[in-house]
Design a protein around this motif. Structure first.
Motif, PDB file in Angstrom:
ATOM      1  N   SER A 113     -23.944 -16.920  29.019  1.00  0.00           N
ATOM      2  CA  SER A 113     -24.123 -18.358  28.795  1.00  0.00           C
ATOM      3  C   SER A 113     -24.839 -18.638  27.485  1.00  0.00           C
ATOM      4  N   VAL A 114     -25.902 -17.875  27.213  1.00  0.00           N
ATOM      5  CA  VAL A 114     -26.686 -18.159  26.012  1.00  0.00           C
ATOM      6  C   VAL A 114     -25.894 -17.824  24.746  1.00  0.00           C
ATOM      7  N   ILE A 115     -25.080 -16.785  24.792  1.00  0.00           N
ATOM      8  CA  ILE A 115     -24.254 -16.449  23.629  1.00  0.00           C
ATOM      9  C   ILE A 115     -23.243 -17.556  23.347  1.00  0.00           C
ATOM     10  N   ILE A 116     -22.573 -18.024  24.399  1.00  0.00           N
ATOM     11  CA  ILE A 116     -21.550 -19.054  24.224  1.00  0.00           C
ATOM     12  C   ILE A 116     -22.176 -20.396  23.850  1.00  0.00           C
ATOM     13  N   VAL A 117     -23.283 -20.741  24.484  1.00  0.00           N
ATOM     14  CA  VAL A 117     -23.943 -22.013  24.198  1.00  0.00           C
ATOM     15  C   VAL A 117     -24.465 -22.056  22.767  1.00  0.00           C
ATOM     16  N   GLU A 118     -25.165 -21.006  22.346  1.00  0.00           N
ATOM     17  CA  GLU A 118     -25.704 -20.993  20.988  1.00  0.00           C
ATOM     18  C   GLU A 118     -24.572 -20.976  19.955  1.00  0.00           C
ATOM     19  N   SER A 119     -23.479 -20.289  20.261  1.00  0.00           N
ATOM     20  CA  SER A 119     -22.321 -20.279  19.364  1.00  0.00           C
ATOM     21  C   SER A 119     -21.700 -21.670  19.282  1.00  0.00           C
ATOM     22  N   ALA A 120     -21.617 -22.362  20.414  1.00  0.00           N
ATOM     23  CA  ALA A 120     -21.056 -23.715  20.435  1.00  0.00           C
ATOM     24  C   ALA A 120     -21.914 -24.681  19.627  1.00  0.00           C
ATOM     25  N   ILE A 121     -23.227 -24.563  19.759  1.00  0.00           N
ATOM     26  CA  ILE A 121     -24.132 -25.445  19.013  1.00  0.00           C
ATOM     27  C   ILE A 121     -23.958 -25.243  17.509  1.00  0.00           C
ATOM     28  N   ARG A 122     -23.853 -23.982  17.099  1.00  0.00           N
ATOM     29  CA  ARG A 122     -23.684 -23.703  15.671  1.00  0.00           C
ATOM     30  C   ARG A 122     -22.289 -24.087  15.171  1.00  0.00           C
ATOM     31  N   THR A 123     -21.258 -23.755  15.940  1.00  0.00           N
ATOM     32  CA  THR A 123     -19.886 -24.016  15.510  1.00  0.00           C
ATOM     33  C   THR A 123     -19.617 -25.508  15.381  1.00  0.00           C
ATOM     34  N   TRP A 124     -20.050 -26.276  16.361  1.00  0.00           N
ATOM     35  CA  TRP A 124     -19.813 -27.724  16.338  1.00  0.00           C
ATOM     36  C   TRP A 124     -20.926 -28.482  15.632  1.00  0.00           C
ATOM     37  N   ARG A 125     -21.898 -27.769  15.095  1.00  0.00           N
ATOM     38  CA  ARG A 125     -22.994 -28.360  14.321  1.00  0.00           C
ATOM     39  C   ARG A 125     -23.665 -29.498  15.091  1.00  0.00           C
ATOM     40  N   TRP A 145     -19.369 -30.206  25.606  1.00  0.00           N
ATOM     41  CA  TRP A 145     -20.238 -29.660  26.659  1.00  0.00           C
ATOM     42  C   TRP A 145     -19.412 -29.182  27.849  1.00  0.00           C
ATOM     43  N   ILE A 146     -18.472 -29.997  28.269  1.00  0.00           N
ATOM     44  CA  ILE A 146     -17.611 -29.644  29.404  1.00  0.00           C
ATOM     45  C   ILE A 146     -16.765 -28.424  29.080  1.00  0.00           C
ATOM     46  N   LEU A 147     -16.208 -28.383  27.866  1.00  0.00           N
ATOM     47  CA  LEU A 147     -15.397 -27.234  27.455  1.00  0.00           C
ATOM     48  C   LEU A 147     -16.237 -25.962  27.439  1.00  0.00           C
ATOM     49  N   THR A 148     -17.456 -26.055  26.971  1.00  0.00           N
ATOM     50  CA  THR A 148     -18.356 -24.894  26.947  1.00  0.00           C
ATOM     51  C   THR A 148     -18.629 -24.391  28.355  1.00  0.00           C
ATOM     52  N   LEU A 149     -18.868 -25.300  29.289  1.00  0.00           N
ATOM     53  CA  LEU A 149     -19.121 -24.919  30.675  1.00  0.00           C
ATOM     54  C   LEU A 149     -17.901 -24.243  31.297  1.00  0.00           C
ATOM     55  N   ILE A 150     -16.717 -24.740  30.983  1.00  0.00           N
ATOM     56  CA  ILE A 150     -15.481 -24.142  31.516  1.00  0.00           C
ATOM     57  C   ILE A 150     -15.309 -22.716  31.006  1.00  0.00           C
ATOM     58  N   VAL A 151     -15.534 -22.518  29.721  1.00  0.00           N
ATOM     59  CA  VAL A 151     -15.393 -21.183  29.121  1.00  0.00           C
ATOM     60  C   VAL A 151     -16.396 -20.215  29.758  1.00  0.00           C
ATOM     61  N   ILE A 152     -17.642 -20.657  29.920  1.00  0.00           N
ATOM     62  CA  ILE A 152     -18.671 -19.814  30.541  1.00  0.00           C
ATOM     63  C   ILE A 152     -18.283 -19.463  31.976  1.00  0.00           C
ATOM     64  N   SER A 153     -17.799 -20.433  32.716  1.00  0.00           N
ATOM     65  CA  SER A 153     -17.415 -20.209  34.113  1.00  0.00           C
ATOM     66  C   SER A 153     -16.281 -19.204  34.228  1.00  0.00           C
ATOM     67  N   PHE A 154     -15.297 -19.312  33.342  1.00  0.00           N
ATOM     68  CA  PHE A 154     -14.139 -18.420  33.387  1.00  0.00           C
ATOM     69  C   PHE A 154     -14.529 -16.984  33.040  1.00  0.00           C
ATOM     70  N   ILE A 155     -15.272 -16.819  31.966  1.00  0.00           N
ATOM     71  CA  ILE A 155     -15.657 -15.476  31.521  1.00  0.00           C
ATOM     72  C   ILE A 155     -16.604 -14.820  32.531  1.00  0.00           C
ATOM     73  N   SER A 156     -17.576 -15.570  33.021  1.00  0.00           N
ATOM     74  CA  SER A 156     -18.565 -15.005  33.945  1.00  0.00           C
ATOM     75  C   SER A 156     -17.936 -14.569  35.260  1.00  0.00           C
ATOM     76  N   TYR A 157     -16.851 -15.206  35.642  1.00  0.00           N
ATOM     77  CA  TYR A 157     -16.184 -14.837  36.890  1.00  0.00           C
ATOM     78  C   TYR A 157     -15.716 -13.365  36.860  1.00  0.00           C
ATOM     79  N   TYR A 158     -15.360 -12.905  35.678  1.00  0.00           N
ATOM     80  CA  TYR A 158     -14.858 -11.537  35.523  1.00  0.00           C
ATOM     81  C   TYR A 158     -15.927 -10.582  35.009  1.00  0.00           C
ATOM     82  N   VAL A 159     -17.192 -10.984  35.157  1.00  0.00           N
ATOM     83  CA  VAL A 159     -18.308 -10.097  34.844  1.00  0.00           C
ATOM     84  C   VAL A 159     -19.081  -9.875  36.134  1.00  0.00           C
ATOM     85  N   VAL A 160     -19.056  -8.639  36.630  1.00  0.00           N
ATOM     86  CA  VAL A 160     -19.670  -8.332  37.927  1.00  0.00           C
ATOM     87  C   VAL A 160     -20.702  -7.226  37.787  1.00  0.00           C
TER      88      VAL A 160
END
Length: 330
Positions: free
Chosen positions: A25-37, A315-330
């Motif tokens: 989550s923190v990797i994707i969130v921080e990347s989203a903040i920087r990418t979308w400025r 924000w919603i798109l970021t949450l969707i991406v995190i949810s999808f990726i995390s589902y396949y991390v066990v």
């Protein structure tokens, strides 16, 4: 039960999964903040709320949706299987699960000594300490500054002290406290924006969302990712209150000058922080505090404070991406 068996139990699996999902989550969130400025502190704080909240509920929700998610078959098809790392031996000698457990314990110790104990101590001292205060006189500069502030205002109480003191107390008897020494150092505009900033803290502390986030932080006391991200959220809170003060007073440069006077002298800085909720002593915390103040001053001087940035779709798109990726991390 040995340590390796612990991470095969339900509490151990939950702790490992929440760590992995927080890290993703923190990797994707921080990347989203920087990418979308994304620059607005309030929006950045909302993005970081994902890191705080998502890892708490992700594993149980995934298990409800798919009880076979922890099976060997699912792990073979997963993007990442953390159990394989836990079973590795670093250098052929040190089990990785021991290193991971040490990280969790260290995070818990830091949380207790740098966050919980100072809060409990501050609460106890606030109840047991009686300050010698008085209300500003009608002809004082403080009273004049208050008259120009619109809306409901908490009590403003003065302390007879030559040091620079400014802090707010929340709760049933919310109030802003400032010293006579600070009043003499600031002009009317600077006093006004400083008061509005503290009033913004009082107003926002009444919001249940902030209390919920803190309670969730307590639940994740063992998670080092949450430890770091929560501190960023607290730092954003200062900038949010700066923005509120700027929008209410339209005096960003006065607030910048106030911060310079409060924090650019070692003695003043020490006095101010001791009076605040958190008692920062570590060198890294001191450095972080200095960087935060410099960042706040820069925003105010550049005129970017108070600007709004609507990014809910991102924000919603970021949450969707995190949810999808995390589902396949066990």
């Amino acid at each position: 039960m040995n340590i390796s068996d612990f991470f095969s139990s339900t509490p151990g699996i939950y702790m490992a999964q929440s760590f992995c999902h927080a890290f993703i989550s923190v990797i994707i969130v921080e990347s989203a903040i920087r990418t979308w400025r994304i620059e607005e502190p309030l929006m950045k704080q909302r993005f970081r709320f994902i890191v705080m909240v998502f890892p708490i509920f992700s594993w149980p929700v995934y298990q409800i949706l798919n009880p076979e998610r922890g099976s060997i078959h699912f792990r073979f098809e997963a993007l990442f299987d953390f159990n394989r790392w836990l079973n590795l031996n670093i250098g052929g000698r040190v089990p990785f699960h021991l290193i991971f457990l040490f990280i969790l314990i260290l995070s818990a110790v830091i949380f207790i000594f740098q966050e919980m104990i100072p809060i409990v101590r501050h609460t106890y001292e606030s109840k047991s300490r009686e300050l010698d205060t008085h209300r500003p006189d009608p002809d004082s500069v403080v009273f004049q500054a208050l008259q120009e502030i619109k809306g409901e205002k908490p009590d403003v109480l003065m302390i007879d002290d030559d040091d620079y003191i400014l802090f707010s107390a929340t709760g049933k008897n919310a109030a802003v406290f400032l010293s006579t020494g600070l009043i003499q150092a600031l002009d009317r505009d600077q006093l006004q924006v400083a008061l509005v900033h503290e009033m913004a803290h009082i107003s926002r502390n009444k919001r249940p969302s902030l209390l919920v986030i803190f309670l969730l932080r307590v639940l994740m006391f063992f998670n080092p990712v949450i430890l770091i991200e929560f501190r960023k959220i607290v730092q954003e809170e200062e900038k949010i209150c700066d923005d509120i003060a700027v929008r209410m007073t339209q005096k960003p440069h006065a607030l910048a000058e106030t911060l310079k006077k409060l924090f650019h002298t070692t003695e003043v800085s020490k006095t101010f922080r001791v009076k605040k909720l958190s008692d920062v002593k570590a060198t890294l915390e001191e450095y972080s505090q200095t960087m935060l103040i410099e960042s706040r001053i820069k925003r105010l001087e550049q005129g970017t404070a108070g600007m709004k940035d609507s990014a809910w779709s991102k924000w919603i798109l970021t949450l969707i991406v995190i949810s999808f990726i995390s589902y396949y991390v066990v």
